[in-house]
Scaffold this motif. Structure first.
Motif, PDB file in Angstrom:
ATOM      1  N   PRO A  70      -8.078 -13.609  13.180  1.00 52.31           N
ATOM      2  CA  PRO A  70      -8.283 -14.107  11.825  1.00 52.31           C
ATOM      3  C   PRO A  70      -6.551 -14.213  11.334  1.00 52.31           C
ATOM      4  O   PRO A  70      -6.593 -14.837  10.476  1.00 52.31           O
ATOM      5  CB  PRO A  70      -8.909 -12.708  11.105  1.00 52.31           C
ATOM      6  CG  PRO A  70      -9.412 -12.098  12.361  1.00 52.31           C
ATOM      7  CD  PRO A  70      -8.475 -12.533  13.550  1.00 52.31           C
ATOM      8  N   ASP A  71      -5.721 -13.525  11.696  1.00 49.14           N
ATOM      9  CA  ASP A  71      -4.378 -13.552  11.240  1.00 49.14           C
ATOM     10  C   ASP A  71      -3.965 -15.057  11.483  1.00 49.14           C
ATOM     11  O   ASP A  71      -3.212 -15.789  10.748  1.00 49.14           O
ATOM     12  CB  ASP A  71      -3.335 -12.737  12.012  1.00 49.14           C
ATOM     13  CG  ASP A  71      -3.274 -12.676  13.532  1.00 49.14           C
ATOM     14  OD1 ASP A  71      -4.472 -13.137  14.132  1.00 49.14           O
ATOM     15  OD2 ASP A  71      -2.205 -12.651  14.015  1.00 49.14           O
ATOM     16  N   HIS A 130      -3.031 -17.965   8.551  1.00 48.24           N
ATOM     17  CA  HIS A 130      -1.640 -19.124   8.689  1.00 48.24           C
ATOM     18  C   HIS A 130      -2.212 -20.568   8.722  1.00 48.24           C
ATOM     19  O   HIS A 130      -1.494 -21.255   8.152  1.00 48.24           O
ATOM     20  CB  HIS A 130      -0.594 -18.684   9.880  1.00 48.24           C
ATOM     21  CG  HIS A 130      -0.008 -17.365   9.697  1.00 48.24           C
ATOM     22  ND1 HIS A 130       0.928 -16.898   8.599  1.00 48.24           N
ATOM     23  CD2 HIS A 130      -0.459 -15.960  10.256  1.00 48.24           C
ATOM     24  CE1 HIS A 130       1.109 -15.680   8.570  1.00 48.24           C
ATOM     25  NE2 HIS A 130       0.472 -15.069   9.752  1.00 48.24           N
ATOM     26  N   LEU A 131      -3.197 -20.779   9.280  1.00 46.92           N
ATOM     27  CA  LEU A 131      -3.469 -22.067   9.493  1.00 46.92           C
ATOM     28  C   LEU A 131      -4.133 -22.755   8.224  1.00 46.92           C
ATOM     29  O   LEU A 131      -4.038 -24.031   8.097  1.00 46.92           O
ATOM     30  CB  LEU A 131      -4.520 -22.236  10.735  1.00 46.92           C
ATOM     31  CG  LEU A 131      -3.856 -22.244  11.952  1.00 46.92           C
ATOM     32  CD1 LEU A 131      -5.130 -22.146  13.163  1.00 46.92           C
ATOM     33  CD2 LEU A 131      -2.953 -23.183  12.197  1.00 46.92           C
ATOM     34  N   PHE A 132      -4.900 -21.912   7.537  1.00 52.02           N
ATOM     35  CA  PHE A 132      -5.702 -22.507   6.472  1.00 52.02           C
ATOM     36  C   PHE A 132      -5.232 -21.860   5.284  1.00 52.02           C
ATOM     37  O   PHE A 132      -5.933 -22.249   4.048  1.00 52.02           O
ATOM     38  CB  PHE A 132      -7.266 -22.219   6.793  1.00 52.02           C
ATOM     39  CG  PHE A 132      -7.652 -22.576   7.887  1.00 52.02           C
ATOM     40  CD1 PHE A 132      -7.649 -24.049   8.015  1.00 52.02           C
ATOM     41  CD2 PHE A 132      -8.258 -21.793   9.066  1.00 52.02           C
ATOM     42  CE1 PHE A 132      -8.169 -24.676   9.274  1.00 52.02           C
ATOM     43  CE2 PHE A 132      -8.593 -22.456  10.122  1.00 52.02           C
ATOM     44  CZ  PHE A 132      -8.585 -23.781  10.399  1.00 52.02           C
ATOM     45  N   SER A 133      -4.266 -21.266   4.947  1.00 54.73           N
ATOM     46  CA  SER A 133      -3.718 -20.791   3.775  1.00 54.73           C
ATOM     47  C   SER A 133      -2.839 -21.968   2.836  1.00 54.73           C
ATOM     48  O   SER A 133      -2.244 -22.903   3.581  1.00 54.73           O
ATOM     49  CB  SER A 133      -2.597 -19.604   3.775  1.00 54.73           C
ATOM     50  OG  SER A 133      -1.604 -20.021   4.337  1.00 54.73           O
ATOM     51  N   PRO A 174      -7.204  -3.893   8.170  1.00 53.06           N
ATOM     52  CA  PRO A 174      -8.646  -4.174   8.474  1.00 53.06           C
ATOM     53  C   PRO A 174      -8.976  -5.712   8.037  1.00 53.06           C
ATOM     54  O   PRO A 174      -9.670  -6.411   8.640  1.00 53.06           O
ATOM     55  CB  PRO A 174      -9.294  -3.186   7.633  1.00 53.06           C
ATOM     56  CG  PRO A 174      -8.335  -2.004   7.233  1.00 53.06           C
ATOM     57  CD  PRO A 174      -7.164  -2.778   7.582  1.00 53.06           C
ATOM     58  N   ALA A 175      -8.259  -6.376   7.032  1.00 53.71           N
ATOM     59  CA  ALA A 175      -8.551  -7.631   6.597  1.00 53.71           C
ATOM     60  C   ALA A 175      -8.138  -8.564   7.716  1.00 53.71           C
ATOM     61  O   ALA A 175      -8.909  -9.748   7.721  1.00 53.71           O
ATOM     62  CB  ALA A 175      -8.004  -7.989   5.372  1.00 53.71           C
ATOM     63  N   GLU A 176      -7.275  -8.310   8.669  1.00 57.73           N
ATOM     64  CA  GLU A 176      -6.827  -9.183   9.722  1.00 57.73           C
ATOM     65  C   GLU A 176      -7.622  -8.925  11.036  1.00 57.73           C
ATOM     66  O   GLU A 176      -7.143  -9.638  11.983  1.00 57.73           O
ATOM     67  CB  GLU A 176      -5.511  -8.998   9.810  1.00 57.73           C
ATOM     68  CG  GLU A 176      -4.618  -9.634   8.691  1.00 57.73           C
ATOM     69  CD  GLU A 176      -3.166  -9.458   8.738  1.00 57.73           C
ATOM     70  OE1 GLU A 176      -2.713  -9.610   9.937  1.00 57.73           O
ATOM     71  OE2 GLU A 176      -2.277  -9.909   8.021  1.00 57.73           O
TER      72      GLU A 176
END
Length: 141
Positions: A132-133, A137-140, A16-18
């Motif tokens: 969102p996945d 990855h882009l903003f972590s 759900p978080a993704e």
């Protein structure tokens, strides 16, 4: 089946978080569709060699014989971008296509080189809202 079910691959297996929120999903698709419609119209105009496109590409140093190739590349990249499973590949290919446009405009000193940069930003923002996945990855850090 909801709209989100139809555009996310294997949503049942996605934590759900993704999953995108409805607002995020719609924002992403609106941005993606606007960019895609503009790019598809450019690809079609290149294919049919409209007078405006012939004049614009001649200014950049390209012959009209090259227009079907440019149009085909542009249309294929946009189609890949709009298909959820190939969207990231499509965005990467569109970024490369925009890079060529930036180089072509910058080579002749045309200040419109910024337009393909802005389109590239819109393409990636639209995709980040849809996925969102990818955003993770882009903003972590």
């Amino acid at each position: 089946m909801t709209f989100a079910d139809s555009v996310l691959p294997d949503e049942r297996n996605t934590p759900p978080a993704e999953r995108p929120t409805k607002a995020s999903l719609w924002t992403g698709w609106v941005l993606s569709t606007l960019a895609a419609l503009f790019l598809l119209s450019g690809g079609v105009n290149a294919w049919f060699a409209s007078p405006q496109v012939i004049a614009g590409t001649a200014k950049l140093g390209y012959t009209p014989a090259f227009l079907p190739v440019l149009g085909t590349i542009e249309i294929l990249c946009v189609v890949l971008y709009l298909i959820p499973r190939t969207a990231v590949l499509g965005a990467i290919l569109l970024t490369a296509y925009f890079g060529g446009a930036v180089a072509s405009h910058a080579r002749i000193g045309d200040p419109l080189w910024v337009v393909p940069v802005l389109f590239g930003v819109v393409v990636w923002i639209g995709l980040a809202f849809r996925r969102p996945d990818l955003r993770k990855h882009l903003f972590s850090r």
